[in-house]
Write an enzyme that holds these catalytic residues in place. Structure first.
Site, PDB file in Angstrom:
ATOM      1  N   ASP A 287      -5.998  17.858 -15.788  1.00  0.00           N
ATOM      2  CA  ASP A 287      -6.119  16.465 -16.183  1.00  0.00           C
ATOM      3  C   ASP A 287      -5.478  16.459 -17.647  1.00  0.00           C
ATOM      4  OD1 ASP A 287      -7.115  14.080 -17.653  1.00  0.00           O
ATOM      5  OD2 ASP A 287      -8.965  14.240 -16.247  1.00  0.00           O
TER       6      ASP A 287
ATOM      7  N   ARG B  36       0.811  -1.090   0.035  1.00  0.00           N
ATOM      8  CA  ARG B  36       0.132  -0.039  -0.108  1.00  0.00           C
ATOM      9  C   ARG B  36       0.945   1.445   0.135  1.00  0.00           C
ATOM     10  NH1 ARG B  36      -3.026  -0.225   4.895  1.00  0.00           N
ATOM     11  NH2 ARG B  36      -2.097   1.835   5.478  1.00  0.00           N
TER      12      ARG B  36
ATOM     13  N   LYS C  69      -6.455   4.984 -20.549  1.00  0.00           N
ATOM     14  CA  LYS C  69      -6.564   5.596 -22.048  1.00  0.00           C
ATOM     15  C   LYS C  69      -5.111   5.390 -22.854  1.00  0.00           C
ATOM     16  CE  LYS C  69     -10.573   6.794 -21.013  1.00  0.00           C
ATOM     17  NZ  LYS C  69     -10.918   6.579 -19.380  1.00  0.00           N
TER      18      LYS C  69
ATOM     19  N   TYR D  57     -14.749  16.157 -18.200  1.00  0.00           N
ATOM     20  CA  TYR D  57     -15.548  14.793 -18.168  1.00  0.00           C
ATOM     21  C   TYR D  57     -16.470  14.748 -17.236  1.00  0.00           C
ATOM     22  CZ  TYR D  57     -15.757   9.628 -17.334  1.00  0.00           C
ATOM     23  OH  TYR D  57     -15.946   8.418 -17.217  1.00  0.00           O
TER      24      TYR D  57
END
Ligand SMILES: Cc1ncc(COP(=O)(O)O)c(C=O)c1O
Length: 398
Positions: free
Chosen positions: A183, A56, A208, A110
């Site tokens: 972004d 983690r 993507k 988005y």
């Protein structure tokens, strides 16, 4: 060792004794790491010494992907996350931790990011203001008026491909003590590197272009020195990290990013010019268009003679039912969500990426029922055009 113990321990935890190094980062699935002595482990837990202790916090495959993405975006550090949305969530949380809880966000973003701001951050006391990020004077006035803790935009917006003046907005944000989060999923580090233009945090949906093959869900947060420690601290506590198998696939994908993206951009350029002269097409949105509303900014900020792999367009006089019939007629282009894959993808924003955005907000964003978005793959441009041509031809006979 008894058999019951051998099945658990034999073969594992082999120390690399030779100086052989695997040429490609392997998938390292172990969650827990131990050292010769507990004292060393203590120093590693205490972050006085670097090294993995628990996945983690960090793990070898993620470390490699993080180093790679940090280099590509010229950041101080990078965090590999389980999705683009997880990456955005941690970026906002890190930036807002010790700042005024106001976000000034572009309205050209988005749909799920709008939902995250409105349905996750706003109910927990964050004030969210949307504006036209391509109007730099309006951004300056809004920063002056609202004194936001965070300014947020997409470097190339989804789906209308708008491009704000990141360098100037970065200066305005810095002067006001706000953190600029970008972004940059659509741009990739090949079109621009927002941190070098003054942004503080860059986020990608690695699902993507970075991974590029439609088989990984992932995200990355790349930050400057000021913000990276907070990003890492939050991640160590909350744990939105990417799994090692996805990290491996993303690294493998990035190795071909340059060649894939160049082909995708070339295909998009050809497609945009073909669509522009098609009688059934109302309007084409593509950053190479000299009539693009942000043409001047694009010329200034895009790093190479590349304009991205996405083209959006409106078909003349088609309502939702007819647009869907048009999509049903596609034979090679995949009608679905997502973008950036090696195969071409056709997305209908009103039923997918911007489905849950209110009609009023969609109208403000300029997203109509006739708008479609195509993500060009690496196929032959002729085949992409042929497929669209036959589907448009058949649709006009409807
Ligand atoms: C611009 C942009 N940012 C973020 C995301 C979210 O990424 P993910 O689906 O990996 O969570 C998407 C997804 O389509 C996107 O288009």
């Amino acid at each position: 060792m008894k058999f019951e113990s051998q099945v658990v321990h034999a073969g594992d935890r082999k120390r690399v004794t030779s100086d052989a190094v695997p040429a490609t980062t392997p998938i390292s699935l172990g969650t827990t790491f131990y050292y010769e002595t507990a004292e060393r482990l203590d120093r590693i837990f205490g972050q006085e010494e670097s090294g993995p202790s628990y996945s983690r916090y960090s793990s070898p495959t993620n470390d490699a992907l993080e180093e790679l993405t940090s280099v590509l975006e010229q950041g101080h550090g990078s965090l590999a996350c389980a999705s683009g949305m997880a990456a955005l969530q941690i970026a906002f949380q890190a930036a807002l931790l010790d700042r005024k809880r106001t976000v000034l966000a572009s309205h050209a973003i988005y749909g799920a990011t709008v939902k995250m701001l409105d349905q996750v951050f706003a109910p927990s006391g964050v004030e969210v203001r949307y504006l036209d990020i391509c109007d730099t004077a309006a951004v300056a006035a809004a920063i002056e008026k609202y004194k936001p803790g965070v300014v947020f935009l997409e470097s190339v917006s989804n789906p209308l491909l708008r491009v704000g003046e990141i360098d100037r907005i970065a200066g305005l944000s810095r002067d006001a003590g706000a953190c600029l989060i970008v972004d940059s999923t659509f741009a990739t580090p090949m079109l621009m590197k927002p941190l070098t233009l003054g942004a503080n945090i860059v986020v990608h949906s690695a699902t993507k272009y970075l991974a590029g093959h439609g088989d990984v869900l992932g995200g990355v947060v790349i930050a400057d020195q000021e913000h990276f420690e907070t990003v890492r601290m939050l991640s160590r506590i909350v744990g939105p990290v990417l799994g090692p198998f996805e990290s491996y696939l993303t690294m493998r994908g990035i190795k071909t990013l340059a060649v894939r993206f160049e082909r995708q951009c070339a295909n998009a350029c050809k497609l945009a010019s073909w669509l522009s002269s098609h009688p059934a097409v109302e309007r084409v949105y593509y950053p190479a268009d000299p009539q693009h509303p942000d043409a001047e900014t694009i010329r200034r900020l895009f790093a190479r003679n590349l304009f991205g792999g996405i083209v959006s367009f409106e078909l003349k006089g088609l309502d939702r039912a007819k647009v869907m019939q048009f999509m049903n007629r596609l034979k090679m282009i995949v009608p679905g969500t997502s973008l950036g894959d090696v195969h071409s993808l056709m997305l209908y924003p009103v039923i997918a990426s911007h489905r849950d955005v209110s009609p009023k907000m969609r109208e403000r964003m300029g997203i109509s029922d006739a708008l479609l978005r195509i993500s060009c793959g690496i196929e032959s441009a002729d085949d992409i055009i042929f497929d669209l041509d036959q589907a448009i031809g058949l649709s006009s006979e409807l």
